[in-house]
Design an enzyme around this catalytic site. Structure first.
Site, PDB file in Angstrom:
ATOM      1  N   GLY A 173     -10.787   3.488   1.238  1.00  0.00           N
ATOM      2  CA  GLY A 173     -11.932   4.549   2.194  1.00  0.00           C
ATOM      3  C   GLY A 173     -13.262   3.481   2.395  1.00  0.00           C
ATOM      4  CG  ASP A 222      -5.997  -5.996   2.015  1.00  0.00           C
ATOM      5  OD1 ASP A 222      -6.580  -4.974   1.266  1.00  0.00           O
ATOM      6  OD2 ASP A 222      -5.412  -5.565   2.886  1.00  0.00           O
ATOM      7  CB  CYS A 263     -11.773 -26.583   6.408  1.00  0.00           C
ATOM      8  SG  CYS A 263     -10.498 -25.488   6.046  1.00  0.00           S
ATOM      9  N   GLY A 303       1.119   3.559   2.266  1.00  0.00           N
ATOM     10  CA  GLY A 303       1.417   4.356   3.639  1.00  0.00           C
ATOM     11  C   GLY A 303       0.634   5.177   4.093  1.00  0.00           C
ATOM     12  CG  PHE A 325      -5.667   2.972   5.978  1.00  0.00           C
ATOM     13  CD1 PHE A 325      -6.753   3.536   5.832  1.00  0.00           C
ATOM     14  CD2 PHE A 325      -5.213   1.772   6.884  1.00  0.00           C
ATOM     15  CE1 PHE A 325      -7.838   2.977   6.778  1.00  0.00           C
ATOM     16  CE2 PHE A 325      -5.991   1.436   7.728  1.00  0.00           C
ATOM     17  CZ  PHE A 325      -7.578   1.902   7.664  1.00  0.00           C
ATOM     18  CG  ASP A 338      -4.947   6.614  -0.145  1.00  0.00           C
ATOM     19  OD1 ASP A 338      -3.787   6.303   0.089  1.00  0.00           O
ATOM     20  OD2 ASP A 338      -6.047   6.170   0.007  1.00  0.00           O
ATOM     21  CD  GLN A 377      -9.683   7.130  -0.173  1.00  0.00           C
ATOM     22  OE1 GLN A 377     -10.879   6.969   0.596  1.00  0.00           O
ATOM     23  NE2 GLN A 377      -8.529   6.524   0.240  1.00  0.00           N
ATOM     24  CB  CYS A 384      -9.697 -28.720   9.164  1.00  0.00           C
ATOM     25  SG  CYS A 384     -10.462 -27.172   9.829  1.00  0.00           S
ATOM     26  CB  CYS A 390      -6.817 -25.473   6.437  1.00  0.00           C
ATOM     27  SG  CYS A 390      -7.047 -25.779   8.148  1.00  0.00           S
ATOM     28  CG  HIS A 392      -9.676 -22.994   9.802  1.00  0.00           C
ATOM     29  ND1 HIS A 392     -10.060 -23.779   9.207  1.00  0.00           N
ATOM     30  CD2 HIS A 392     -10.593 -21.967  10.148  1.00  0.00           C
ATOM     31  CE1 HIS A 392     -11.455 -23.582   8.831  1.00  0.00           C
ATOM     32  NE2 HIS A 392     -11.862 -22.539   9.726  1.00  0.00           N
ATOM     33  CG  ASP A 406      -0.312  -0.024   2.480  1.00  0.00           C
ATOM     34  OD1 ASP A 406       0.900   0.039   2.597  1.00  0.00           O
ATOM     35  OD2 ASP A 406      -0.942  -0.201   3.585  1.00  0.00           O
TER      36      ASP A 406
END
Lengths: 377, 377
Positions: B212, B262, B300, B92, B94, B144, B185, B305, B302, B331, B90
């Protein structure tokens, strides 16, 4: 079920194969400690990858939390923690004496308060064996008393009690798929160590444990005690030196005929950013590693050394990222596991005695022990 | 270098392939967050095993510690953290607005104090790009300003500034092997979102980010904003909705044409013992799991699990064993990664619109968001 076959000898050092229900153990070996049913911060996959074979669980901790009956009902400790290879549990004695604030010992057993919630509990040899049968490890320990090694009079008392408790542990045992080891005590007193080695060796057990060492005595005292006991130890039983240790202690003790070791040192050091290395123990938080693109140890084949730089590990430590402890634990455990693999090769090809000095020199900078007497690892 | 090929469409939902220097990304996808150059408590091996493809790093954190020049000199972030697949950083912005106590914004940039040691720093669009070029991620972000979404007058100001900064970011960019995304934004104001979507879409970038959102507004507001922006978003560029989110948010937003997500949610929940499950989010510390031998989620695939019971995970949590957070992180990340794999299959076979309700129903019990505005992951 528990056969021990010696495959090579170099003076007192030897290699062997110890057969257990969960597979063969090649000795000499180092066992990582999984106090609470987990080797701290590592998955079983990571332990298998670094070639760990035997793993320890602590009876005192597992009895208190989550409880041995819960683990029994879950199918035993192997299934609960998903460790498919051999397990060993201690008897709980050492922790009762080192962790519990309040304890009252009598000839029948020990009443103590939990270090977690202060609740009152009682261990006897019979109770310790019953708990260890619920846990279901391949190798289990007789209940013992680990006393102040420098108090000769009391150490004799505690040793005599340990002998009676070993006999009671043996009588209490029911499961045929567990190997019970008696534990030699006797502090740093040569006469007591000799007597205890004779007594414990005479019991009908598939192995012998050596307790009460690496608890504050000097290396010279430990070596002297190993030398005193040696003549009394049967050749055909594996010998387990409890709570040892540093790379040097392993090399020295293999040379004195020890087959099995365990210690919290590699994982505890890792949580304090300290790594075994042939150039001497490294504190990876040190600013000198900020731009060091080398692995912890150029000679190491572990996942951490194959993958990450010292600079990255230092960054994780400074940024308080807990993966650092996982990665250094992998390295430290692999360092000791690999050292034992190398010693086995040297014993097998007859070069152990000639090369022990060379190994000691490599690992000399990693000699410092940690105080572990009062710990909850 | 950065081609985006749409491979299937279901109304607004689509699957695509985004080509980067470190491999192809199949969209829609969920990217785990590695704030400080590590997805907390997981090794790159564990991330590969759960089929993570794109991983995030945070420019603000990595600039402060260990420093972008150190990472550049170590060969870039991919090499430093040993993540061979695509990375995204990103800008920076935020974090400067959410983590730094003291900050002064002007049209040229932001002066702020480090949340670590109080030292003073300044970010401008040019500086953010220079730092991101030192880090060397495949996808980088324009600098931003993320403002209070409910203040219309200020949000317009911040949006206009974000647009000028996007142009400056684009002009500052030097490396051809990084894809710069501009960030839309406009808070929760329909007119501003429409204007920002038009402005950012008109820039010559290989992708579009939506900032945002998921910062405190309702789900309905987020959906409304996605609907408002959609007509202005070019079909042939991937759309990245920053900081989202819950399983429901992913399903809803994929249906609104989003390609990349993300969020710290899966790993942060894991550190609070909370696991995604089709029966609703589980707090694994709960006593009801003490003897539960089922995995977190029967459906699941994973490592956690496939290997461990809820009873074992609960034991680790109660015993304060940190491996619990590692195992639940595996998981939770796999749950979202697998959900995205399933959505891709449904889009490809044309069943997404018919089955979205079914997916929403399965994941309904995991709807609660966590406040992430003021966090240091």
């Amino acid at each position: 079920m528990f056969e021990f076959t010696i495959t090579a000898r170099n003076n007192r050092a030897r290699t062997g194969i110890f057969t257990t229900p969960h597979g063969e153990l090649l000795t000499p070996l180092f066992a990582p400690v999984g106090t609470q049913g987990v080797v701290k911060m590592l998955t079983p996959e990571q332990l298998k990858d670094l070639n760990a074979t035997l793993v320890l669980g602590n009876t005192y901790h597992l009895y208190l939390r989550p409880g041995d009956e819960l683990i029994r009902d879950a199918g035993g400790l192997h299934k609960f923690m998903q460790w498919p290879r051999p397990l060993l549990t201690d008897s709980g004695g050492f922790q009762v004496f080192s962790l519990s604030q309040t304890r009252k010992i009598d000839d029948h057993g020990v009443t103590f308060k939990s270090h977690i919630d202060g609740s009152t509990h009682r261990f006897t040899p019979e109770r310790s064996i019953a708990i260890q049968e619920n846990l279901g490890a391949d190798i289990i320990m007789a209940f013992d008393e680990c006393s102040d090694p420098n108090d000769h009079a009391y150490t004799r008392l505690a040793m005599d009690r340990t002998h009676r408790w070993a006999e009671r542990s043996l009588r209490a045992k029911r499961r045929a798929d567990q190997a019970l080891f008696g534990i030699i005590q006797g502090g740093v007193q040569a006469d007591l160590r000799a007597a205890s080695a004779q007594f414990i060796s005479a019991l009908d057990t598939p192995g012998i444990a050596i307790g009460g060492l690496s608890v504050g005595e000097t290396k010279e005292e430990m070596h002297a005690m190993l030398d005193v006991m040696h003549p009394y130890l049967p050749e055909n039983k594996p010998r387990y030196l409890m709570g040892v240790g540093t790379p040097e202690d392993l090399i020295d003790s293999v040379g004195r005929g020890v087959d099995i070791f365990d210690c919290v040192l590699p994982t505890r050091l890792a949580r304090h950013h300290s790594a075994f290395a042939s150039e001497g123990r490294l504190n990876l938080m040190n600013a000198s590693f900020a731009r060091d693109d080398r692995p912890i140890d150029e000679a190491c084949d572990c996942y951490t050394c194959r993958t990450f730089s010292r600079a990255y590990l230092r960054h994780l430590i400074v940024a308080k990222e807990l993966l650092a402890a996982t990665l250094i634990s992998i390295h430290n455990l692999r360092a000791l596991t690999r050292l034992m693999e190398q010693l086995r090769v040297c014993i097998a090809d007859g070069s152990f005695e000639a090369r022990a000095g060379e190994f000691l020199k490599i690992w000399h900078g990693n000699a410092e022990r940690m105080r572990i007497g009062n710990s909850n690892e």
